[in-house]
Design a protein around this motif. Structure first.
Motif, mmCIF file in Angstrom:
data_model
loop_
_atom_site.group_PDB
_atom_site.id
_atom_site.type_symbol
_atom_site.label_atom_id
_atom_site.label_comp_id
_atom_site.label_asym_id
_atom_site.label_seq_id
_atom_site.Cartn_x
_atom_site.Cartn_y
_atom_site.Cartn_z
ATOM 1 N N UNK A 146 133.491 -17.275 68.168
ATOM 2 C CA UNK A 146 133.099 -17.031 69.549
ATOM 3 C C UNK A 146 132.241 -15.795 69.746
ATOM 4 N N UNK A 147 131.732 -15.245 68.664
ATOM 5 C CA UNK A 147 130.869 -14.072 68.770
ATOM 6 C C UNK A 147 129.435 -14.519 69.073
ATOM 7 N N UNK A 148 128.794 -13.814 69.999
ATOM 8 C CA UNK A 148 127.390 -14.128 70.289
ATOM 9 C C UNK A 148 126.540 -13.603 69.139
ATOM 10 N N UNK A 149 125.654 -14.456 68.642
ATOM 11 C CA UNK A 149 124.871 -14.141 67.453
ATOM 12 C C UNK A 149 123.435 -13.732 67.748
ATOM 13 N N UNK A 150 122.973 -13.966 68.961
ATOM 14 C CA UNK A 150 121.585 -13.634 69.313
ATOM 15 C C UNK A 150 121.529 -13.361 70.812
ATOM 16 N N UNK A 151 120.478 -12.696 71.210
ATOM 17 C CA UNK A 151 120.266 -12.428 72.626
ATOM 18 C C UNK A 151 120.133 -13.740 73.387
ATOM 19 N N UNK A 152 120.732 -13.796 74.545
ATOM 20 C CA UNK A 152 120.685 -14.993 75.384
ATOM 21 C C UNK A 152 119.279 -15.243 75.891
ATOM 22 N N UNK A 153 118.987 -16.499 76.128
ATOM 23 C CA UNK A 153 117.764 -16.880 76.831
ATOM 24 C C UNK A 153 118.183 -17.202 78.261
ATOM 25 N N UNK A 154 117.768 -16.369 79.209
ATOM 26 C CA UNK A 154 118.174 -16.512 80.601
ATOM 27 C C UNK A 154 116.995 -17.034 81.410
ATOM 28 N N UNK A 155 117.157 -18.238 81.968
ATOM 29 C CA UNK A 155 116.094 -18.826 82.766
ATOM 30 C C UNK A 155 114.905 -19.229 81.909
ATOM 31 N N UNK A 156 113.826 -19.559 82.588
ATOM 32 C CA UNK A 156 112.582 -19.945 81.927
ATOM 33 C C UNK A 156 111.455 -19.179 82.595
ATOM 34 N N UNK A 157 111.153 -18.001 82.067
ATOM 35 C CA UNK A 157 110.116 -17.169 82.678
ATOM 36 C C UNK A 157 108.721 -17.751 82.434
ATOM 37 N N UNK A 158 108.451 -18.138 81.191
ATOM 38 C CA UNK A 158 107.144 -18.674 80.825
ATOM 39 C C UNK A 158 107.376 -19.973 80.041
ATOM 40 N N UNK A 159 107.299 -21.134 80.728
ATOM 41 C CA UNK A 159 107.604 -22.405 80.052
ATOM 42 C C UNK A 159 106.809 -22.639 78.774
ATOM 43 N N UNK A 160 105.546 -22.206 78.736
ATOM 44 C CA UNK A 160 104.717 -22.449 77.555
ATOM 45 C C UNK A 160 105.228 -21.729 76.309
ATOM 46 N N UNK A 161 105.973 -20.638 76.488
ATOM 47 C CA UNK A 161 106.451 -19.853 75.355
ATOM 48 C C UNK A 161 107.936 -20.035 75.074
ATOM 49 N N UNK A 162 108.611 -20.875 75.870
ATOM 50 C CA UNK A 162 110.051 -21.014 75.709
ATOM 51 C C UNK A 162 110.423 -21.462 74.299
ATOM 52 N N UNK A 163 109.693 -22.406 73.740
ATOM 53 C CA UNK A 163 109.989 -22.890 72.388
ATOM 54 C C UNK A 163 109.940 -21.781 71.348
ATOM 55 N N UNK A 164 108.985 -20.875 71.490
ATOM 56 C CA UNK A 164 108.893 -19.749 70.556
ATOM 57 C C UNK A 164 110.062 -18.791 70.723
ATOM 58 N N UNK A 165 110.447 -18.521 71.978
ATOM 59 C CA UNK A 165 111.599 -17.656 72.229
ATOM 60 C C UNK A 165 112.868 -18.284 71.647
ATOM 61 N N UNK A 166 113.018 -19.589 71.851
ATOM 62 C CA UNK A 166 114.181 -20.305 71.338
ATOM 63 C C UNK A 166 114.226 -20.243 69.820
ATOM 64 N N UNK A 167 113.110 -20.492 69.175
ATOM 65 C CA UNK A 167 113.065 -20.464 67.709
ATOM 66 C C UNK A 167 113.402 -19.072 67.173
ATOM 67 N N UNK A 168 112.905 -18.029 67.816
ATOM 68 C CA UNK A 168 113.209 -16.661 67.378
ATOM 69 C C UNK A 168 114.703 -16.374 67.494
ATOM 70 N N UNK A 169 115.339 -16.823 68.585
ATOM 71 C CA UNK A 169 116.776 -16.606 68.768
ATOM 72 C C UNK A 169 117.577 -17.414 67.748
ATOM 73 N N UNK A 170 117.137 -18.643 67.471
ATOM 74 C CA UNK A 170 117.816 -19.458 66.469
ATOM 75 C C UNK A 170 117.744 -18.799 65.093
#
Length: 139
Positions: free
Chosen positions: A107-131
């Motif tokens: 139950x430990x958080x392993x990466x910074x949360x993605x909160x909302x969708x500030x820039x839809x075009x870059x969301x995939x990159x933010x998600x991949x970096x967090x993964x």
């Protein structure tokens, strides 16, 4: 003879146990990715349909969703306690939908949360970096 193909789901699964889901994800070497969602939320649909569902179907992530308003379903928390999705989300202080969280088997958080969708075009990159961050911390 006609072959019928079942339609693909338009939603991520909702877990009954966070602990079991996170442990199953960890056995695959993956974090448990949890998206908080809200019915009618277009940004939730974007994250789910264009990012998490395709990655999940390809076997690249273990992703589930929890509805911020669900106070009826029983959810087993990471520590084995019974709660509801809405109460668990409130405990995490995840105040916006969608919020994407990345958890390890305890139950430990392993990466910074993605909160909302500030820039839809870059969301995939933010998600991949967090993964990548979560996978690195999981090992």
């Amino acid at each position: 003879m006609t072959t019928t193909i079942a339609p693909l789901p338009l939603a991520l699964p909702t877990p009954s146990s966070l602990r079991a889901s996170a442990q199953a994800a960890a056995r695959r070497g993956e974090p448990l990715v949890i998206m908080t969602t809200l019915t009618g939320c277009p940004y939730c649909d974007l994250v789910r349909n264009h990012h998490l569902l395709p990655l999940s179907r390809a076997g690249e992530v273990v992703a589930v969703q929890l509805d911020v308003r669900d106070r009826r379903s029983i959810l087993q928390g990471f520590g084995g306690e019974s709660t509801t999705p809405a109460d668990q989300i409130a405990e995490w202080k995840a105040k916006f939908a969608p919020t994407v969280l990345f958890f390890g088997p305890q139950g430990q958080e392993l990466a910074e949360r993605l909160v909302g969708v500030a820039v839809p075009d870059f969301f995939g990159e933010y998600l991949e970096a967090r993964l990548q961050e979560a996978r690195k911390r999981l090992k």
